[in-house]
Design an enzyme around this catalytic site. Structure first.
Site, mmCIF file in Angstrom:
data_model
loop_
_atom_site.group_PDB
_atom_site.id
_atom_site.type_symbol
_atom_site.label_atom_id
_atom_site.label_comp_id
_atom_site.label_asym_id
_atom_site.label_seq_id
_atom_site.Cartn_x
_atom_site.Cartn_y
_atom_site.Cartn_z
ATOM 1 C CG HIS A 27 2.791 -1.165 -0.323
ATOM 2 N ND1 HIS A 27 1.587 -0.966 -0.573
ATOM 3 C CD2 HIS A 27 3.103 -1.645 0.744
ATOM 4 C CE1 HIS A 27 1.214 -0.999 0.583
ATOM 5 N NE2 HIS A 27 1.886 -1.583 1.450
ATOM 6 C CG HIS A 29 4.312 0.987 5.240
ATOM 7 N ND1 HIS A 29 2.883 1.169 4.716
ATOM 8 C CD2 HIS A 29 4.243 -0.049 4.980
ATOM 9 C CE1 HIS A 29 2.362 0.320 4.184
ATOM 10 N NE2 HIS A 29 3.185 -0.610 4.452
ATOM 11 C CB THR A 73 -3.506 0.138 10.111
ATOM 12 O OG1 THR A 73 -2.763 -0.965 10.536
ATOM 13 C CG2 THR A 73 -4.328 -0.197 9.002
ATOM 14 N NE ARG A 120 -3.204 -0.139 2.623
ATOM 15 C CZ ARG A 120 -2.257 -0.674 3.156
ATOM 16 N NH1 ARG A 120 -2.048 -0.224 4.528
ATOM 17 N NH2 ARG A 120 -1.953 -1.965 3.047
ATOM 18 N NE ARG A 126 -3.090 -9.849 9.243
ATOM 19 C CZ ARG A 126 -1.846 -9.057 8.647
ATOM 20 N NH1 ARG A 126 -1.612 -8.304 9.493
ATOM 21 N NH2 ARG A 126 -1.717 -9.044 7.224
ATOM 22 C CE1 TYR A 153 -3.267 -6.617 2.367
ATOM 23 C CE2 TYR A 153 -2.755 -5.401 4.350
ATOM 24 C CZ TYR A 153 -2.565 -6.359 3.503
ATOM 25 O OH TYR A 153 -1.712 -7.187 3.800
ATOM 26 C CG ASP A 246 4.935 -4.402 2.939
ATOM 27 O OD1 ASP A 246 4.261 -3.116 3.207
ATOM 28 O OD2 ASP A 246 4.719 -5.212 3.410
HETATM 29 C C1 0GY Z 1 1.373 -3.717 4.600
HETATM 30 C C2 0GY Z 1 0.519 -4.830 5.175
HETATM 31 C C3 0GY Z 1 0.150 -4.995 6.451
HETATM 32 C C4 0GY Z 1 0.144 -3.639 7.316
HETATM 33 C C5 0GY Z 1 -0.460 -2.537 7.224
HETATM 34 O O1 0GY Z 1 -1.257 -0.664 7.230
HETATM 35 C C6 0GY Z 1 -0.768 -1.632 7.677
HETATM 36 O O2 0GY Z 1 -0.665 -1.704 9.126
HETATM 37 O O3 0GY Z 1 -0.733 -2.296 5.855
HETATM 38 C C7 0GY Z 1 -0.108 -6.275 6.899
HETATM 39 O O4 0GY Z 1 0.196 -6.374 8.200
HETATM 40 O O5 0GY Z 1 -0.390 -6.926 6.196
HETATM 41 O O6 0GY Z 1 0.988 -3.327 3.448
HETATM 42 O O7 0GY Z 1 2.316 -3.259 5.036
#
Ligand code: 0GY
Length: 290
Positions: A27, A29, A73, A120, A126, A153, A246
């Site tokens: 996990h 990004h 996101t 996902r 939020r 999530y 993460d």
């Molecule tokens: C994560 C958690 C977060 C953000 C996102 O997709 C995202 O923006 O996943 C969070 O803010 O909890 O998994 O990185």
């Protein structure tokens, strides 16, 4: 970048724990770079760029072997930065995409070719405007033919309302971040028990034992109050858990996590070599590379 946004740790420590060969960071990004891959117009936050080169360098520095890159996101349903990273990874990365419900089959096939293995579905208020569960179910039915899974999530308090949706998903399900338990409530609280019950009843539900830094109340370096939750999941469901960093840790409000410290968290939730091998290598390889 948002004014209060905390960028990733500039200088993580070298971990004491040596991850077994082939360890997958399941996990993480990539963000931007914005000049090449602009952030989505409707995003809820603007991060600092976290490009693929930095992710791959961190992988090597931490002694890890592979990545599963999850569409975040802030890039919406535009998976170009994700696909670019997958294509540059020499087969060492797989991806989880975000897609619009009317995506074409040819586009899904192209994502598969690039290394995407799931989508996902995000219910965290939020981060996203709400999508009706039926819309996600439609997408899940479309991806089932590819053998992909659904990454879901949500916040722990929302799980009860999502149980009917989860029961209908036709794919294997991977829940992000242990279902986001509240350490103040403890492992015996009804919220976490509900999540354990779900995994007990449905062997198609997996959990990422990730993100102690997000919900720990005791904080770094040890994130001690999250250990019982991770350990409980790893010991009860050793063949259905995944670990990840993460990185680059979007939306942290208290500190930039030390990624070396997060690697050192692993043996506290997976205390034996057999549990570590399953968590870090065998499970993610089965899910993403077989
Ligand atoms: C994560 C958690 C977060 C953000 C996102 O997709 C995202 O923006 O996943 C969070 O803010 O909890 O998994 O990185």
């Amino acid at each position: 970048m948002d004014p209060n946004y905390i960028p990733f740790h500039p200088n993580p420590s070298r971990p004491h724990f040596r991850a077994p060969p082939g360890t997958v960071d399941a996990h993480c990004h990539v963000f931007g770079p914005a000049e090449r891959f602009p952030y989505a117009p409707g995003r809820k936050y603007t991060p600092s760029d976290a490009p693929k080169e930095k992710l791959f360098a961190l992988r090597d520095f931490l002694g890890l072997s592979r990545n599963v890159i999850v569409q975040a996101t802030c890039h919406g349903n535009d998976n170009r930065a994700l696909v670019d990273a997958l294509q540059a990874s020499n087969g060492l990365a797989r991806g989880i995409a975000s897609v619009s419900p009317d995506i074409g089959d040819a586009e899904l096939d192209a994502l598969h070719e690039a290394g995407v293995r799931g989508v996902r579905f995000n219910f965290v208020k939020r981060l996203v405007d709400a999508t009706p569960p039926e819309v996600f179910l439609g997408t899940a039915r479309r991806i089932a033919r590819l053998g992909w899974h659904s990454v879901v999530y949500f916040e722990a308090a929302d799980l009860a309302g999502l149980l009917p949706f989860l029961a209908e998903l036709p794919t294997l399900i991977v829940v992000d971040h242990m279902g986001r338990p509240d350490p103040a409530k403890g492992v015996d609280h009804a919220d976490f028990r509900r999540f354990l019950d779900l995994m007990e009843r449905n062997d198609r539900v997996w959990s990422k034992v990730t993100c102690p830094e997000r919900f720990s109340l005791t904080g770094p370096p040890g994130y001690d109050d999250v250990v019982p939750f991770g350990r409980c999941l790893v010991e009860r469901f050793p063949d259905r858990v995944l670990w990840g960093t993460d990185w680059p840790h979007p939306n942290m409000t208290t500190h930039a996590p030390d990624d070396g410290g997060l690697v050192d968290f692993i043996p506290r939730i997976a205390p034996t070599a057999a549990l570590q091998q399953a968590l870090l290598v065998d499970n993610p390889m089965r899910l993403y590379w077989s």
